[in-house]
Enzyme design. Sequence first.
Site, PDB file in Angstrom:
ATOM      1  N   VAL A 190       1.071  -1.216  -0.389  1.00 15.59           N
ATOM      2  CA  VAL A 190      -0.209   0.125   0.134  1.00 15.59           C
ATOM      3  C   VAL A 190       0.720   1.142  -0.158  1.00 15.59           C
ATOM      4  O   VAL A 190       1.331   1.921   1.145  1.00 15.59           O
ATOM      5  CB  VAL A 190      -0.965  -0.185   1.383  1.00 15.59           C
ATOM      6  N   VAL A 191       0.380   1.874  -1.073  1.00 12.73           N
ATOM      7  CA  VAL A 191       1.734   3.281  -1.100  1.00 12.73           C
ATOM      8  C   VAL A 191       1.502   4.182  -2.110  1.00 12.73           C
ATOM      9  O   VAL A 191       0.124   4.412  -1.758  1.00 12.73           O
ATOM     10  CB  VAL A 191       2.835   2.391  -2.440  1.00 12.73           C
ATOM     11  N   HIS A 192       1.787   5.283  -1.481  1.00 13.23           N
ATOM     12  CA  HIS A 192       0.861   6.779  -1.631  1.00 13.23           C
ATOM     13  C   HIS A 192       2.438   7.558  -2.552  1.00 13.23           C
ATOM     14  O   HIS A 192       2.002   9.281  -2.615  1.00 13.23           O
ATOM     15  CB  HIS A 192       0.229   6.995  -0.857  1.00 13.23           C
ATOM     16  N   ASP A 197      -2.467   4.771  -3.465  1.00 12.41           N
ATOM     17  CA  ASP A 197      -3.365   5.117  -3.194  1.00 12.41           C
ATOM     18  C   ASP A 197      -4.292   6.335  -4.134  1.00 12.41           C
ATOM     19  O   ASP A 197      -3.675   6.741  -4.529  1.00 12.41           O
ATOM     20  CB  ASP A 197      -2.397   6.376  -1.660  1.00 12.41           C
ATOM     21  N   TYR A 224      -4.564   8.315   7.500  1.00 12.12           N
ATOM     22  CA  TYR A 224      -3.974   7.028   7.501  1.00 12.12           C
ATOM     23  C   TYR A 224      -4.394   7.553   9.710  1.00 12.12           C
ATOM     24  O   TYR A 224      -5.208   7.715   9.668  1.00 12.12           O
ATOM     25  CB  TYR A 224      -2.950   7.570   8.932  1.00 12.12           C
ATOM     26  N   GLU A 239      -5.988  -1.984  13.327  1.00 11.83           N
ATOM     27  CA  GLU A 239      -5.250  -2.992  14.280  1.00 11.83           C
ATOM     28  C   GLU A 239      -5.500  -3.791  15.023  1.00 11.83           C
ATOM     29  O   GLU A 239      -5.489  -4.333  16.004  1.00 11.83           O
ATOM     30  CB  GLU A 239      -4.435  -1.643  15.034  1.00 11.83           C
ATOM     31  N   ARG A 243       5.956  10.930  13.236  1.00 16.18           N
ATOM     32  CA  ARG A 243       4.938  10.630  13.598  1.00 16.18           C
ATOM     33  C   ARG A 243       5.535   9.336  14.689  1.00 16.18           C
ATOM     34  O   ARG A 243       4.724   8.142  15.138  1.00 16.18           O
ATOM     35  CB  ARG A 243       3.634   9.398  12.892  1.00 16.18           C
ATOM     36  N   LYS A 266      10.866   2.189   9.520  1.00 21.35           N
ATOM     37  CA  LYS A 266      10.891   2.909   8.374  1.00 21.35           C
ATOM     38  C   LYS A 266      12.323   4.049   7.791  1.00 21.35           C
ATOM     39  O   LYS A 266      13.256   4.327   8.423  1.00 21.35           O
ATOM     40  CB  LYS A 266       9.568   3.821   8.623  1.00 21.35           C
TER      41      LYS A 266
END
Length: 436
Positions: free
Chosen positions: A114-116, A141, A173, A312, A359, A382
């Site tokens: 899943v990428v943006h 996305d 998010y 989650e 974040r 990350k």
Amino acid sequence: MNPAKLSVLFCAAVSAFVCLCIYLLSKAKKPVARGWSFDCARCGDYPDELCSALFDGKAVAAVLGAQCEQVHRERPGFGAGLPVNCSRLLADHSYITKPLSQEEADFPLAYILVVHKNLQTLEWLFRAIYMPQNVYCIHVDQKAPAGFRQAVEGLAACFDNVFLASRTESVVYGGFSRLQADLNCMQDLVLSSVPWKYALNLCGQDYPLKSNRELVQLLKQRWKDKNITPGILQPDHIKQRTTHVHREYISPAESYVVKTETRKAGGVPHGLKLYFGSAYYAVTREFVDFVLKDERAKDLLQWSRDTYSPDEHYWVTLNRISDAPGADPSAEWEGSVRSIKWLDQATVAHNGCKGHYVRNICVYGLGDLEWLVQRDSLFANKFEVDNRPLVAQCMERWLRRKTLSQSEVPIPQEWHIKNNKCFFDIEGNDCSTTSM
């Protein structure tokens, strides 16, 4: 000792430290040890000795590496939207084009990405996990720039076993859309002709800490058709995520989830106990079929639409249902899917972030390499290749060397990571390459 003398000593110590730093940086393009010579201006030319020193935690390597990273950070990557030259991509970026063992050929994996953003980081991750026997679904996305999507489409078009999700979401998010993106890829993957055994989900800033063969052996021998969904019964401080209604908001400037004062009506469907855990997993094909078809899974999904970060609780809750395929009702945090340096765990669970936090998650820097290669997790998060190019180079060399060392087939020269290459040129520009 009187204050005047203390002041003099302090000033002298500071001056000596500054002079040492200047001296080290001035040596960044000169030999500092036998066999070490760094020319940071050269295209992607990071010696193995420097990476090895970073993995060993040597401080001088971090100083020299930072100097080189600054040079390469200023270099532009390839432009989104430009056509991809597939033959140049495979050759220059050392893609592995045959299964490395019969064991891996007989146990294909399915990946959900899943990428943006961050095209360079995505392609760096993709070539690390790519194997011709596997299958890959990439969810882009809806909010991503058109040029980014076109470039990802061009990348996928170079491979028969890679495709973009047929249905896409505007991912927020912490929102339900993030969970739905995974499910969209699952719906496409079950239609694939590839007889994959496990599905693993990634985001665009992950990187593997295991070779493909190590993953296969771990899933076959240790987990033996069990799902990996680390988590525990929902803690009290997390319960507000599912007791109150949450709403996604999307605007051109930002996207976010808001908690409302409205309490969710009714209880969890089918009396399921809610668990809390990782949004990332390794699950069997049979479990994916269960998720897509079982009424309990469907009802929990519908109920989760207005909760916060439902990914989650969704996977970990379903994997605690006793009759779900591959379930482990008594599991807790077993199975380290991700290594992450969280800000609130600094000095407790890890040695602090040597890069920077986004974040509350560490974007790994040069000083994190020693820690990373000691982890037993499947993946780490990350990374930012454009900001931390030397981190990316060293991780790629480390993983590829391990991967090829486990091969049972002859290794063509083009599968070795190349030195002196333009790291992110996939449009077809000429670039000097020599194998390591």
